[in-house]
Design an enzyme around this catalytic site. Structure first.
Site, short mmCIF file in Angstrom:
data_model
loop_
_atom_site.label_atom_id
_atom_site.label_comp_id
_atom_site.label_asym_id
_atom_site.label_seq_id
_atom_site.Cartn_x
_atom_site.Cartn_y
_atom_site.Cartn_z
N LYS A 133 -44.60 11.66 13.52
CA LYS A 133 -44.43 12.08 14.91
C LYS A 133 -44.51 10.84 15.78
O LYS A 133 -45.15 9.85 15.41
CB LYS A 133 -45.52 13.07 15.33
CG LYS A 133 -45.14 13.94 16.50
CD LYS A 133 -44.34 15.16 16.08
CE LYS A 133 -43.95 16.01 17.25
NZ LYS A 133 -43.40 17.30 16.81
N ASP A 163 -38.52 16.56 20.70
CA ASP A 163 -39.74 17.38 20.89
C ASP A 163 -39.84 17.60 22.40
O ASP A 163 -38.82 17.58 23.10
CB ASP A 163 -40.95 16.64 20.30
CG ASP A 163 -42.18 17.54 20.25
OD1 ASP A 163 -42.17 18.51 19.48
OD2 ASP A 163 -43.15 17.30 20.99
P1 NAD Z 1 -39.42 21.78 26.10
O1 NAD Z 1 -39.72 20.50 26.78
O2 NAD Z 1 -38.02 22.19 25.91
O3 NAD Z 1 -40.17 22.99 26.85
C1 NAD Z 1 -41.52 23.01 27.14
C2 NAD Z 1 -41.80 24.17 28.07
O4 NAD Z 1 -43.20 24.26 28.31
C3 NAD Z 1 -41.13 24.08 29.42
O5 NAD Z 1 -40.70 25.35 29.82
C4 NAD Z 1 -42.26 23.62 30.35
O6 NAD Z 1 -42.04 24.04 31.67
C5 NAD Z 1 -43.42 24.34 29.72
N1 NAD Z 1 -44.71 23.73 30.03
C6 NAD Z 1 -45.01 22.40 30.16
N2 NAD Z 1 -46.32 22.26 30.48
C7 NAD Z 1 -46.85 23.49 30.54
C8 NAD Z 1 -48.13 24.00 30.80
N3 NAD Z 1 -49.15 23.19 31.10
N4 NAD Z 1 -48.31 25.35 30.75
C9 NAD Z 1 -47.27 26.16 30.44
N5 NAD Z 1 -46.05 25.75 30.20
C10 NAD Z 1 -45.83 24.43 30.23
O7 NAD Z 1 -40.20 21.71 24.70
P2 NAD Z 1 -39.92 22.56 23.40
O8 NAD Z 1 -39.00 21.80 22.52
O9 NAD Z 1 -39.59 23.97 23.78
O10 NAD Z 1 -41.35 22.51 22.69
C11 NAD Z 1 -42.38 23.43 23.02
C12 NAD Z 1 -43.43 23.39 21.93
O11 NAD Z 1 -42.80 23.74 20.69
C13 NAD Z 1 -44.09 22.04 21.68
O12 NAD Z 1 -45.41 22.25 21.25
C14 NAD Z 1 -43.28 21.46 20.53
O13 NAD Z 1 -44.02 20.48 19.80
C15 NAD Z 1 -43.04 22.71 19.72
N6 NAD Z 1 -41.92 22.64 18.81
C16 NAD Z 1 -40.66 22.36 19.24
C17 NAD Z 1 -39.62 22.34 18.33
C18 NAD Z 1 -38.20 22.13 18.76
O14 NAD Z 1 -37.31 22.26 17.92
N7 NAD Z 1 -37.92 21.86 20.02
C19 NAD Z 1 -39.87 22.57 16.97
C20 NAD Z 1 -41.17 22.86 16.56
C21 NAD Z 1 -42.19 22.90 17.49
#
Ligand code: NAD
Length: 439
Positions: A105, A145
């Site tokens: 990561k 991410d």
């Molecule tokens: P993203 O940046 O697309 O979205 C993040 C979302 O969380 C946004 O809507 C943002 O407004 C919201 N957010 C930010 N801070 C916040 C807070 N304090 N309280 C509530 N909401 C908040 O990111 P993503 O890709 O959707 O990733 C979200 C989570 O999923 C992360 O933990 C990431 O590690 C995990 N994840 C993502 C993927 C992927 O394929 N994108 C895969 C596995 C895990």
């Protein structure tokens, strides 16, 4: 938010699973530390001409199963402990979903929303140039991410390709379609979580409509919320970084919420009479809670107030170890991140595979293969959960550690053969004796 260090929190879970498996101490010692950590100071020339130094990280946790693999996060809260925790979870996740990758990561301590597009590109290229000696299609393969996307991956791939002198699309995944990206990657994490939840609902014989609250409305939260609302679930609460909205009675049309948010800038502005805080969202009386934003949001301070019956961890590490203990006592069923959100890395693997073999799969093919993988990972975790009477998280960790150990057996044939026999005969109560530092 809890003060618990996310890396320490992650290791508590490893220790618990290791104890259940009676894992040899020397193996546990290897798994408790990352193989390599990289810390960088990256100069960013702002549009104003001013120079700023940005901290950058890449943690290469474990590569027993294949090249390190895991996302790049651009966020002001990124630090070494967070990145170590995320890299550790990738190691476990990649083993659970049975893809030939290790865990890694990385990230930058920056809020990309404060940068112009040109500044973001310069910074990403600088990051790629500095990481180039330590990444590559068969070494370490980053992906998007939080706050990173296909465009950022494309800049990374371009800069890396310049450094090594040949186009290397497989150095990153999550690239835009048409630039080496896979069809279906964008939706994959949400879709994978949806497939897992459907399996669980069937196993538990739950009747739809089931109510759901989703925290986070980015790539993951949006796609899973859409799929749920279109498949018999009632999405009664949504949120983004500015706050949440809830309507327990009527629920939300997720596609409509998406276009309203685009128009008004936030969910709260779109539904001003339905506003709640992100903290309140977590404590709503719903059947299913889907944290899909950041880690540590469910912790010792609020776990006792959670009313959901099922928590589907779509974010990485949304529940601290202390929070997890409280939820276990309350018998809330938690589907762990390492299973629930593994659809993303599964399709990343499909993308990497297509790049390496110069193939292009149809979206239908990708989704079909994703479903098969998710259903089979769920079945394996469910099997261990039933057989050993452990919760889903411990079951997933046992499965992952078992796969990591098996991979060691392949690379050391003499000792491995003997150990393999031992592991197959004694899976109930195995004791593994592997040499330390055998990578
Ligand atoms: P993203 O940046 O697309 O979205 C993040 C979302 O969380 C946004 O809507 C943002 O407004 C919201 N957010 C930010 N801070 C916040 C807070 N304090 N309280 C509530 N909401 C908040 O990111 P993503 O890709 O959707 O990733 C979200 C989570 O999923 C992360 O933990 C990431 O590690 C995990 N994840 C993502 C993927 C992927 O394929 N994108 C895969 C596995 C895990």
């Amino acid at each position: 938010m809890s003060q618990q260090n996310p890396f320490e929190s992650a290791l508590v879970l490893l220790r618990q699973a290791a104890e259940k498996m009676q894992l040899e101490d020397s193996v546990l010692k290897i798994l408790l530390v990352p193989e390599r950590v990289i810390e960088l100071s990256l100069p960013l020339k702002k549009d104003s001409g001013e120079l700023e130094i940005i901290r950058g990280y890449r943690v290469q946790y474990n590569n027993w199963l294949g090249p390190y693999k895991g996302g790049l996060r651009f966020h002001p809260q990124v630090d070494m402990n967070e990145v170590k925790a995320l890299a550790f979870w990738m190691t476990i996740k990649n083993a659970v979903c049975n893809v030939p990758f290790g865990g890694g990561k990385g990230g930058l301590e920056i809020d990309p929303k404060t940068l112009s597009k040109e500044e973001l590109e310069r910074l990403t290229r600088e990051f790629a140039k500095e990481l180039a000696p330590n990444v590559g299609p068969e070494v370490d393969v980053p992906a998007p991410d939080v706050n990173t996307n296909g465009q950022i991956m494309d800049w990374f791939r371009d800069e890396y390709s310049k450094v090594v002198g040949k186009d290397s699309p497989a150095v990153v995944t999550g690239k835009p379609v048409g630039k080496g990206g896979s069809l279906g990657r964008e939706e994959a994490t949400g879709m994978g979580g949806f497939f897992v939840l459907e399996q669980l609902v069937e196993k538990l014989s739950l009747e739809k409509p089931l109510t759901v609250a989703v925290q986070g409305f980015g790539n993951v939260g949006l796609h899973i919320a859409r799929l749920l609302s279109e498949n018999g679930y009632k999405v009664v609460a949504l949120s983004d970084s500015k706050g949440g909205v809830s309507d327990l009675e009527n629920g939300f049309d997720v596609r409509e919420a998406e276009s309203n948010k685009k128009e008004k800038g936030s969910l709260g502005e779109s539904y001003p009479d339905k506003k709640i805080t992100n903290e309140e969202l977590l404590e709503l009386p719903v059947d299913i809670l889907v944290p899909a934003a950041l880690e540590g949001v469910i912790n010792k301070d609020n776990a006792g107030k959670i009313q959901a019956k099922i928590i589907l961890e779509m974010a990485n590490g949304p529940i601290t170890a202390e929070g997890d203990e409280i939820l276990n006592q309350k018998e809330i069923k938690v589907v762990p991140d390492v299973l629930a959100n593994s659809g993303g890395v599964t399709v990343s693997y499909f993308e990497w595979y297509q790049n390496m073999h110069k193939e292009e799969w149809s979206e239908e093919d990708v989704n079909k293969k994703l479903k098969e993988k998710m259903v089979s990972s769920f079945a394996e975790v469910w099997g261990i959960h039933e057989e050993k009477n452990v919760n889903f998280r411990t079951a997933a960790y046992i499965l992952a550690i078992q796969r990591l150990l098996d991979s060691r057996l392949h690379v050391e044939p003499v000792q491995g053969d003997a150990l393999r026999e031992e592991s197959e005969e004694n899976f109930e109560e195995p004791v593994f004796n592997l040499p330390a530092g055998s990578n």
